[in-house]
Scaffold this active site. Sequence first.
Site, PDB file in Angstrom:
ATOM      1  N   GLY A   1     -16.043 -14.594  46.591  1.00  0.00           N
ATOM      2  CA  GLY A   1     -15.542 -15.234  47.903  1.00  0.00           C
ATOM      3  C   GLY A   1     -15.473 -14.424  48.934  1.00  0.00           C
ATOM      4  O   GLY A   1     -15.948 -12.906  48.919  1.00  0.00           O
ATOM      5  N   GLY A   2     -14.510 -14.451  49.793  1.00  0.00           N
ATOM      6  CA  GLY A   2     -14.329 -13.179  50.876  1.00  0.00           C
ATOM      7  C   GLY A   2     -13.824 -12.217  50.260  1.00  0.00           C
ATOM      8  O   GLY A   2     -13.830 -11.118  50.880  1.00  0.00           O
TER       9      GLY A   2
ATOM     10  N   GLY B   1     -45.425   7.649  62.197  1.00  0.00           N
ATOM     11  CA  GLY B   1     -44.068   7.176  62.642  1.00  0.00           C
ATOM     12  C   GLY B   1     -43.060   7.944  61.654  1.00  0.00           C
ATOM     13  O   GLY B   1     -41.933   8.185  61.965  1.00  0.00           O
ATOM     14  N   ALA B   2     -43.428   7.843  60.410  1.00  0.00           N
ATOM     15  CA  ALA B   2     -42.689   8.189  59.219  1.00  0.00           C
ATOM     16  C   ALA B   2     -42.296   9.528  59.388  1.00  0.00           C
ATOM     17  O   ALA B   2     -41.170  10.035  59.151  1.00  0.00           O
ATOM     18  CB  ALA B   2     -43.219   8.062  58.061  1.00  0.00           C
TER      19      ALA B   2
HETATM   20  C1  HXC Z   1      -3.699 -17.892  41.726  1.00  0.00           C
HETATM   21  C2  HXC Z   1      -4.963 -17.450  39.786  1.00  0.00           C
HETATM   22  C3  HXC Z   1      -6.130 -17.471  40.486  1.00  0.00           C
HETATM   23  C4  HXC Z   1      -6.054 -17.331  42.061  1.00  0.00           C
HETATM   24  C5  HXC Z   1      -6.778 -16.756  38.619  1.00  0.00           C
HETATM   25  N1  HXC Z   1      -5.520 -17.173  38.574  1.00  0.00           N
HETATM   26  N2  HXC Z   1      -7.323 -16.895  39.872  1.00  0.00           N
HETATM   27  N3  HXC Z   1      -3.939 -17.904  40.290  1.00  0.00           N
HETATM   28  N4  HXC Z   1      -4.743 -18.006  42.367  1.00  0.00           N
HETATM   29  N5  HXC Z   1      -7.102 -17.299  43.034  1.00  0.00           N
HETATM   30  C6  HXC Z   1      -4.698 -17.139  37.431  1.00  0.00           C
HETATM   31  C7  HXC Z   1      -4.764 -18.232  36.467  1.00  0.00           C
HETATM   32  O1  HXC Z   1      -4.515 -19.567  36.673  1.00  0.00           O
HETATM   33  C8  HXC Z   1      -4.485 -17.505  35.088  1.00  0.00           C
HETATM   34  O2  HXC Z   1      -3.156 -18.041  35.224  1.00  0.00           O
HETATM   35  C9  HXC Z   1      -4.603 -16.242  35.230  1.00  0.00           C
HETATM   36  O3  HXC Z   1      -4.878 -16.024  36.697  1.00  0.00           O
HETATM   37  C10 HXC Z   1      -5.885 -15.688  34.577  1.00  0.00           C
HETATM   38  O4  HXC Z   1      -6.951 -16.545  35.059  1.00  0.00           O
HETATM   39  P1  HXC Z   1      -8.127 -17.151  33.794  1.00  0.00           P
HETATM   40  O5  HXC Z   1      -8.594 -18.256  34.556  1.00  0.00           O
HETATM   41  O6  HXC Z   1      -7.260 -17.564  32.677  1.00  0.00           O
HETATM   42  O7  HXC Z   1      -9.112 -15.927  33.583  1.00  0.00           O
HETATM   43  P2  HXC Z   1     -10.623 -15.743  33.289  1.00  0.00           P
HETATM   44  O8  HXC Z   1     -10.959 -16.709  32.455  1.00  0.00           O
HETATM   45  O9  HXC Z   1     -10.891 -14.454  33.113  1.00  0.00           O
HETATM   46  O10 HXC Z   1     -11.357 -16.173  34.782  1.00  0.00           O
HETATM   47  C11 HXC Z   1     -11.086 -15.325  35.741  1.00  0.00           C
HETATM   48  C12 HXC Z   1     -11.371 -16.203  37.198  1.00  0.00           C
HETATM   49  C13 HXC Z   1     -10.795 -17.595  37.113  1.00  0.00           C
HETATM   50  C14 HXC Z   1     -12.962 -16.103  36.975  1.00  0.00           C
HETATM   51  C15 HXC Z   1     -11.401 -15.256  38.299  1.00  0.00           C
HETATM   52  O11 HXC Z   1      -9.377 -17.279  37.025  1.00  0.00           O
HETATM   53  C16 HXC Z   1     -10.952 -18.165  38.553  1.00  0.00           C
HETATM   54  O12 HXC Z   1     -12.152 -18.855  38.652  1.00  0.00           O
HETATM   55  N6  HXC Z   1     -10.230 -18.150  39.494  1.00  0.00           N
HETATM   56  C17 HXC Z   1     -10.036 -18.873  40.515  1.00  0.00           C
HETATM   57  C18 HXC Z   1     -11.144 -18.059  41.639  1.00  0.00           C
HETATM   58  C19 HXC Z   1     -10.984 -18.665  42.996  1.00  0.00           C
HETATM   59  O13 HXC Z   1     -11.803 -19.961  43.163  1.00  0.00           O
HETATM   60  N7  HXC Z   1     -10.176 -18.032  43.971  1.00  0.00           N
HETATM   61  C20 HXC Z   1     -10.097 -18.410  45.202  1.00  0.00           C
HETATM   62  C21 HXC Z   1     -11.352 -18.130  45.690  1.00  0.00           C
HETATM   63  S1  HXC Z   1     -11.418 -18.350  47.645  1.00  0.00           S
HETATM   64  P3  HXC Z   1      -2.425 -18.496  33.705  1.00  0.00           P
HETATM   65  O14 HXC Z   1      -1.054 -18.382  34.023  1.00  0.00           O
HETATM   66  O15 HXC Z   1      -2.831 -19.961  33.770  1.00  0.00           O
HETATM   67  O16 HXC Z   1      -2.923 -17.633  32.688  1.00  0.00           O
HETATM   68  C22 HXC Z   1     -11.138 -16.889  48.121  1.00  0.00           C
HETATM   69  C23 HXC Z   1     -10.964 -16.895  49.789  1.00  0.00           C
HETATM   70  C24 HXC Z   1     -10.712 -15.563  50.247  1.00  0.00           C
HETATM   71  O17 HXC Z   1     -10.939 -16.085  47.564  1.00  0.00           O
HETATM   72  C25 HXC Z   1     -11.089 -15.403  51.750  1.00  0.00           C
HETATM   73  C26 HXC Z   1     -11.050 -14.178  52.343  1.00  0.00           C
HETATM   74  C27 HXC Z   1     -11.460 -13.948  53.779  1.00  0.00           C
END
Ligand code: HXC
Length: 516
Positions: free
Chosen positions: A171-172, A406-407
């Site tokens: 994402g971002g 040109g290069a």
């Molecule tokens: C809060 C989060 C989190 C998040 C992971 N965790 N991502 N908590 N906010 N964004 C937590 C999980 O709940 C979990 O907690 C622990 O971190 C580890 O995650 P797992 O899923 O067990 O790890 P893994 O299997 O390795 O997967 C990693 C991952 C997945 C692929 C990153 O966690 C995931 O898809 N997370 C969400 C990604 C996402 O959608 N992020 C927001 C994107 S929007 P527990 O306690 O259960 O173990 C964004 C906008 C930004 O980022 C814009 C900026 C301009």
Amino acid sequence: MSRERKILELKEKIEKAKLGGGQKYIDKQHERGKLTARERIFLLLDDKSFEELDLFKTHNCSDFGMENKKIDGDGIVTGYGTIHGRLVFVYSFDFTVFGGSLSKSVGEKIVKVQEMAAKNGAPIIGINDSGGARIQEGVDSLAGYTEIFLNNVLYSGVVPQISAIVGPAAGGAVYSPALTDFIFMVRKSAYMFLTGPKIVKTVTHEDITAEELGGADTHATKTGITHFSYDDEKSLFAGIRDLVQYIPQNNLENTPFLENEDTPNRIDEELNYLVPDNPHKPYDMKKILYSILDMGEFMEVQKYYAQNIIIGFGRLNGKSVGVVANQPNYMAGVLDSNSSVKAARFVRFCDAFNIPIITFEDVPGFMPGTNQEFNGIIKHGAKLLFAYAEATVPKITVITRKGYGGAFCVMNSKQLRGDFSYAWPSSEIAVMGPEGASEIIFRKEIKESDNPGEKLTKKIQEYREKFANPYVAASKGYIDEVIEPKITRYKLIKALEMLANKRDNIPVKKHGNIPL
Ligand code: HXC
């Protein structure tokens, strides 16, 4: 509480905070084949040099029961230390704390070290392993990200910014690394994409894995987004340590000097025989680089992307130089859109950080065809031209063989304020290659001849003898000197010594408008 007790309490608190999300999550991190935030910093920095900041800072979220889930340090380890004795700032996402997700507090910790790095003139290195925006914090997290992006932009060209991607970056979250100067990725556990495989499947119906979509090899070969890729984290951090040695601390510092055992006047007889007599035969430009640079060391950047151009760092008589070189071994070294953009960004980095640029030229021209034209080669080639023209650092060109059309103008010609242009006797410097030129200017003569094929061959030969050499350009001052290949290292070092105090500038303006 007694003084002793207070000290003991502090020590206990520090020990607990250093465990981040706790042993269970540390074990999970290792099971995923990844290191922890602190283990990474240990590999990156000199032994015992790390000074941590904000160890006890926590998040301030009280939604979704988060008020009961506060962890010291909150998902990021920040601080400063040294690499080969030189100051650097660092932040390292801690995946053991809410998946290293970015809360407002995490953002504030990063912004703090970014500002310290800029104020104290030292590189900043971000180690990324994060689930993205802390979902529980919503827009606060977005604000946190955006403040980091702003600093990435404001300090671009002020201090070197380096990103390591050693876990998810989606994402971002990809935009902060994308704004930095160099990205290092590890294979298998790291990936970068705007939208992950699930969304891709929903929107475009494509089946693709995270690794295929945004893994290190994808970004090394297809997008060019990563500059360096490694099989394991240990070698990745060793790679960052190597890179930092080539670059100055900030935009006001001069090129770093690293003493080595090479001698400035070393000559290499083999260089005289490296370029084949047949102008259509390829050869490996990297052999020339290894021969000329100190100790044969060259740190190649974006090695697997747009391989028709080579970019990277080396040293000449101990001082860092940036190298841009056409690669006749790959697509005949032709300039296309990707190679132009690759080299342009590198030239701009070197210029921003006072690193002299050495250009090795063997280029038959720009790549023809609808693919390139429709892809905007005009504006992409213009980027390279813009970058070279704007650069005020010492700029030296060595033409090893072809410098056509040109290069030739674009590849740091004298008219773009190149300080020195050296040509090897094998050089062919002209408006276009003998084949194309003869077909155009002798078209009538060839058409009217009894044997057009033979006539064309004769005309090509005539053109080649007359123009496909360095002496026409040298007679007009477009080349400073035609040199024996074997003394190129010596010549470059002499020229760099002469240019050590070079001062050049561009007209005062807010900023130029590079054709993006
Ligand atoms: C809060 C989060 C989190 C998040 C992971 N965790 N991502 N908590 N906010 N964004 C937590 C999980 O709940 C979990 O907690 C622990 O971190 C580890 O995650 P797992 O899923 O067990 O790890 P893994 O299997 O390795 O997967 C990693 C991952 C997945 C692929 C990153 O966690 C995931 O898809 N997370 C969400 C990604 C996402 O959608 N992020 C927001 C994107 S929007 P527990 O306690 O259960 O173990 C964004 C906008 C930004 O980022 C814009 C900026 C301009």
